[in-house]
Design a protein around this motif. Structure first.
Motif, mmCIF file in Angstrom:
data_model
loop_
_atom_site.group_PDB
_atom_site.id
_atom_site.type_symbol
_atom_site.label_atom_id
_atom_site.label_comp_id
_atom_site.label_asym_id
_atom_site.label_seq_id
_atom_site.Cartn_x
_atom_site.Cartn_y
_atom_site.Cartn_z
ATOM 1 N N ASN A 130 0.832 -1.205 0.000
ATOM 2 C CA ASN A 130 0.000 0.000 0.000
ATOM 3 C C ASN A 130 0.867 1.257 0.000
ATOM 4 O O ASN A 130 0.619 2.196 -0.766
ATOM 5 N N LEU A 133 2.599 1.658 -3.503
ATOM 6 C CA LEU A 133 1.673 2.140 -4.543
ATOM 7 C C LEU A 133 1.277 3.594 -4.287
ATOM 8 O O LEU A 133 1.171 4.390 -5.219
ATOM 9 N N ASN A 134 1.098 3.936 -3.027
ATOM 10 C CA ASN A 134 0.739 5.305 -2.674
ATOM 11 C C ASN A 134 1.824 6.282 -3.108
ATOM 12 O O ASN A 134 1.550 7.319 -3.719
ATOM 13 N N PHE A 137 2.013 6.262 -7.203
ATOM 14 C CA PHE A 137 0.927 6.931 -7.925
ATOM 15 C C PHE A 137 0.780 8.396 -7.536
ATOM 16 O O PHE A 137 0.018 9.128 -8.152
ATOM 17 N N TYR A 138 1.546 8.841 -6.560
ATOM 18 C CA TYR A 138 1.589 10.259 -6.220
ATOM 19 C C TYR A 138 2.139 11.074 -7.396
ATOM 20 O O TYR A 138 1.752 12.207 -7.613
ATOM 21 N N THR A 141 2.008 8.802 -13.782
ATOM 22 C CA THR A 141 0.696 8.915 -14.448
ATOM 23 C C THR A 141 0.584 8.069 -15.712
ATOM 24 O O THR A 141 -0.459 8.059 -16.354
ATOM 25 N N GLN A 166 -7.704 0.547 -4.878
ATOM 26 C CA GLN A 166 -7.646 1.973 -4.497
ATOM 27 C C GLN A 166 -6.739 2.789 -5.408
ATOM 28 O O GLN A 166 -6.650 4.002 -5.243
ATOM 29 N N TYR A 167 -6.058 2.137 -6.347
ATOM 30 C CA TYR A 167 -5.075 2.836 -7.181
ATOM 31 C C TYR A 167 -5.391 2.658 -8.657
ATOM 32 O O TYR A 167 -6.041 1.690 -9.050
ATOM 33 N N PRO A 168 -4.894 3.600 -9.505
ATOM 34 C CA PRO A 168 -5.147 3.493 -10.951
ATOM 35 C C PRO A 168 -4.249 2.451 -11.632
ATOM 36 O O PRO A 168 -3.615 2.726 -12.650
ATOM 37 N N VAL A 169 -4.231 1.263 -11.048
ATOM 38 C CA VAL A 169 -3.467 0.144 -11.610
ATOM 39 C C VAL A 169 -4.173 -0.287 -12.896
ATOM 40 O O VAL A 169 -5.386 -0.419 -12.911
#
Ligand code: YRO
Length: 292
Positions: A130, A133-134, A137-138, A141, A166-169
């Motif tokens: 987590n 990925l946080n 993805f900060y 893009t 929760q992420y744009p995976v």
């Protein structure tokens, strides 16, 4: 496509993949600096698969970035770039450079990196996944997906899916090799590193791979694609991965056993199965496993 690690480290290997019948290709997972990897024997072909403890041999980030940018210049953006930093900071540095480049392809982030000493690999450390990925993805893009290790517990599938959702995976690739197995021949380990411990691929792992593809297909957001990887030897195996929900399939062990002609063989075997069942497109059976 090939799975990262299989015949995709050198210029010659990448050239051969790009001239094969594969739909696309992925480069060997890289670190910022080139690595020799572990001492040999470090990859052994087994009757039912393979065992490896390669230790991430690669020609370094710059080599693979140059390669994918060269492909971009030639108009080929359908390409996967595998990243496997040994730390979060290394992943962030490489992804920052990819973000700021002209790269228009897709990154596959290998979550089997060692991560923090004394802790499990990132993919088995849910809190750390987590955090990784946080932080990524900060700023990142461009299209990015993750290569996951195999999971064996239903709660682990749910925990990982809840994080990824929760992420744009863009995709997940299931599965990396089944880690830290031991294969013995007579009285001896067959690979040198780690007392003979290594990742297993091939027929041994197909049921685990299919279960992982199936579970993530069910648990992830519908806009996250699944790439199936594990135990693909024939068109029937490709068919089964797609039936479980895969949109694309990777080949490692069997590509090592054969050569790049495997891709056209698998495609014609898959087409044979599809026409016998009157399926015209992957969508006709993708994800449509019959559950009793
Ligand atoms: O040994 C490898 O380079 C390797 N082998 C695999 O089967 N999967 C992998 O993801 C890798 C690279 C990453 C790592 C296991 C060395 C941390």
């Amino acid at each position: 496509m090939n799975a990262s690690g299989a015949k995709c480290m050198t210029s010659e290997e990448l050239y051969n993949l790009s001239n094969s019948g594969a739909g696309t290709l992925i480069t060997k997972s890289c670190t910022i600096s080139p690595r020799e990897g572990n001492p040999s024997p470090r990859y052994v072909d087994l009757k039912l698969g393979s065992i490896n403890s390669m230790g991430l041999p690669n020609l370094g980030f710059d080599f693979y970035l140059d390669y994918v940018l060269e492909q971009h210049e030639s108009g080929n953006d359908d390409i996967f770039f595998s990243i496997a930093g040994l730390t979060l900071e290394e992943n962030i540095e490489m992804l920052t450079r990819v973000q700021n480049s002209d790269f228009r392809g897709i990154v596959e982030l290998n979550l089997s990196c060692p991560n923090i000493p004394g802790k499990p690999q990132t993919g088995y450390d849910f809190e750390r996944t987590n955090e990784v990925l946080n932080k990524i993805f900060y700023f990142y893009t461009k299209p990015l997906g993750v290569k996951l290790p195999p999971y064996f517990d239903l709660v682990h599938f749910e925990m990982m899916a809840e994080i990824l959702n929760q992420y744009p995976v863009q995709f997940v690739t299931c599965i990396n090799s089944i880690g830290n197995a031991l294969y013995i021949d007579d009285e001896s380990a067959v690979i040198k590193p780690k007392g003979g411990f290594g990742g297993i691929g091939g027929a041994y792992v197909k049921p685990t791979a299919l279960a992982n593809v199936r579970m993530f297909y069910k648990l992830l957001r519908k806009d996250i694609s699944i790439i199936g990887c594990g135990g693909v030897e024939t068109g029937k195996d490709v068919f089964e991965h797609i039936l479980c929900g895969a949109s694309m399939v990777q080949i490692a062990t069997q590509l090592m056993k054969e050569d790049t002609r495997i891709f056209s063989r698998l495609i014609s075997e898959l087409e044979e199965i599809m026409s016998s069942k009157n399926y015209k497109a992957l969508e006709d059976f993708k994800g449509k496993l019959i559950e009793l």
